[in-house]
Write an enzyme that holds these catalytic residues in place. Structure first.
Site, PDB file in Angstrom:
ATOM      1  N   GLN A  19       0.705  -1.525   0.174  1.00 21.74           N
ATOM      2  CA  GLN A  19       0.138  -0.048   0.183  1.00 21.74           C
ATOM      3  C   GLN A  19       0.788   1.301  -0.016  1.00 21.74           C
ATOM      4  OE1 GLN A  19      -2.667   0.169   3.519  1.00 21.74           O
ATOM      5  NE2 GLN A  19      -4.023   1.629   2.097  1.00 21.74           N
ATOM      6  N   PHE A  20       1.854   1.150   0.892  1.00 19.56           N
ATOM      7  CA  PHE A  20       2.802   2.438   0.899  1.00 19.56           C
ATOM      8  C   PHE A  20       4.255   1.990   0.939  1.00 19.56           C
ATOM      9  CE2 PHE A  20      -1.105   4.750   2.212  1.00 19.56           C
ATOM     10  CZ  PHE A  20      -1.237   5.598   1.201  1.00 19.56           C
ATOM     11  N   ASP A  21       5.240   2.776   0.424  1.00 18.68           N
ATOM     12  CA  ASP A  21       6.616   2.262   0.635  1.00 18.68           C
ATOM     13  C   ASP A  21       7.282   1.749   1.919  1.00 18.68           C
ATOM     14  OD1 ASP A  21       6.304   4.867   1.488  1.00 18.68           O
ATOM     15  OD2 ASP A  21       7.005   5.643  -0.591  1.00 18.68           O
ATOM     16  N   TYR A  25       8.659  -3.233   4.794  1.00 21.02           N
ATOM     17  CA  TYR A  25       9.499  -3.908   5.679  1.00 21.02           C
ATOM     18  C   TYR A  25       9.265  -5.201   6.471  1.00 21.02           C
ATOM     19  CZ  TYR A  25      11.967   0.522   4.629  1.00 21.02           C
ATOM     20  OH  TYR A  25      12.498   1.553   3.924  1.00 21.02           O
ATOM     21  N   HIS A  66       5.035   6.985   4.822  1.00 21.08           N
ATOM     22  CA  HIS A  66       4.170   7.432   3.604  1.00 21.08           C
ATOM     23  C   HIS A  66       5.055   7.940   2.337  1.00 21.08           C
ATOM     24  CE1 HIS A  66       1.070   6.253   6.585  1.00 21.08           C
ATOM     25  NE2 HIS A  66       0.018   6.056   5.253  1.00 21.08           N
TER      26      HIS A  66
END
Length: 261
Positions: A19-21, A25, A66
């Site tokens: 969904q977001f960078d 992780y 984000h």
């Protein structure tokens, strides 16, 4: 990601979206130690044709985690292909080419460019997935960029043109592998290079590009290769991100410095 790997090994071509960078992780271990190594580990008998879409980059006024630029982690990992897009046409063709690739592909989508419009020739023949492209020709210096910074470099080049400087803009498009031939050809043609990216400076893609250009084009350069990047700090709050991100002014300052030599 683990489910997608299983599907890929069974003959499917799964597309996973992060969904977001900053949310990638928890899957980093699977991507870098399993997905990337399966082909090598199996002596070429197994392939993992999967695409991992990651929206990345800043300038959207978002909260923490984000707006990060995580490309260097994956470009550093053997076995992964890493590409990013800077135009509507590349987004249209690039995702199809990534899905068709038999290797795992990290497909980076610059969030600030999601609403950018552009011409798409759906009947045309796309350029190779891992080929860089000169998006503006010039003779005085080369601006090398990718993803969200391509348009910023084009804006800087337009400003420079009004001051009598002719800048070339090279869109890398592929970060792993890099298109060395295109990079070195442009560097040799202009003799001056500025590399631009949003990610932090230390150990960013710009360092690798600068090293390759310096090694291969040392006697054809008229100035040291310079970098214009984000700063070596966590991504700042939205109200101050404008001071963190490279802009046309910072790029043109670097151009002034390479033109002095």
């Amino acid at each position: 990601v683990g489910t997608a790997v299983g599907l890929a090994l069974r003959g499917y071509r799964p597309v996973v979206e992060i969904q977001f960078d900053g949310f990638v992780y928890p899957a980093f271990d699977q991507i870098t130690t399993q997905v990337s190594r399966m082909h090598f580990r199996s002596h070429g008998r197994l392939t993992v044709p999967m695409v991992i879409r990651i929206p990345y980059g800043g300038a959207i006024g978002a909260i923490e985690h984000h707006s990060e630029s995580i490309e260097a982690y994956f470009a550093h990992t053997p076995g992964l292909k890493v590409v990013t897009v800077a135009s509507a046409s590349d987004a249209y063709w690039g995702i199809q080419q990534a899905i068709a690739c038999d290797d795992p592909v990290i497909f980076l989508e610059p969030k600030r460019r999601y609403y950018a419009r552009g011409e798409v020739d759906a009947e045309g023949v796309p350029e190779p997935l891992h080929a860089a492209r000169v998006v503006r020709s010039g003779d005085d210096a080369t601006l090398i960029a990718y993803g969200p910074m391509v348009q910023t470099c084009l804006d800087a080049a337009e400003t420079a043109a009004s001051e009598g400087r002719d800048l070339e803009v090279l869109d890398l498009r592929s970060l792993a592998p890099l298109d060395d031939a295109a990079i070195l050809a442009s560097a040799r043609r202009t003799g001056r290079v500025v590399v631009v990216h949003e990610a932090q400076r230390t150990c960013g893609l710009g360092a690798e590009i600068a090293a390759r250009v310096s090694e291969e084009c040392f006697y054809e350069l008229d100035a040291p290769v310079l970098r214009v990047t984000g700063y070596d700090m966590p991504y700042p709050p939205a109200k101050t991100e404008h001071a963190y991100l490279p802009d046309a002014d910072r790029i043109l300052d670097a151009v002034d410095r390479v033109m002095v030599h």
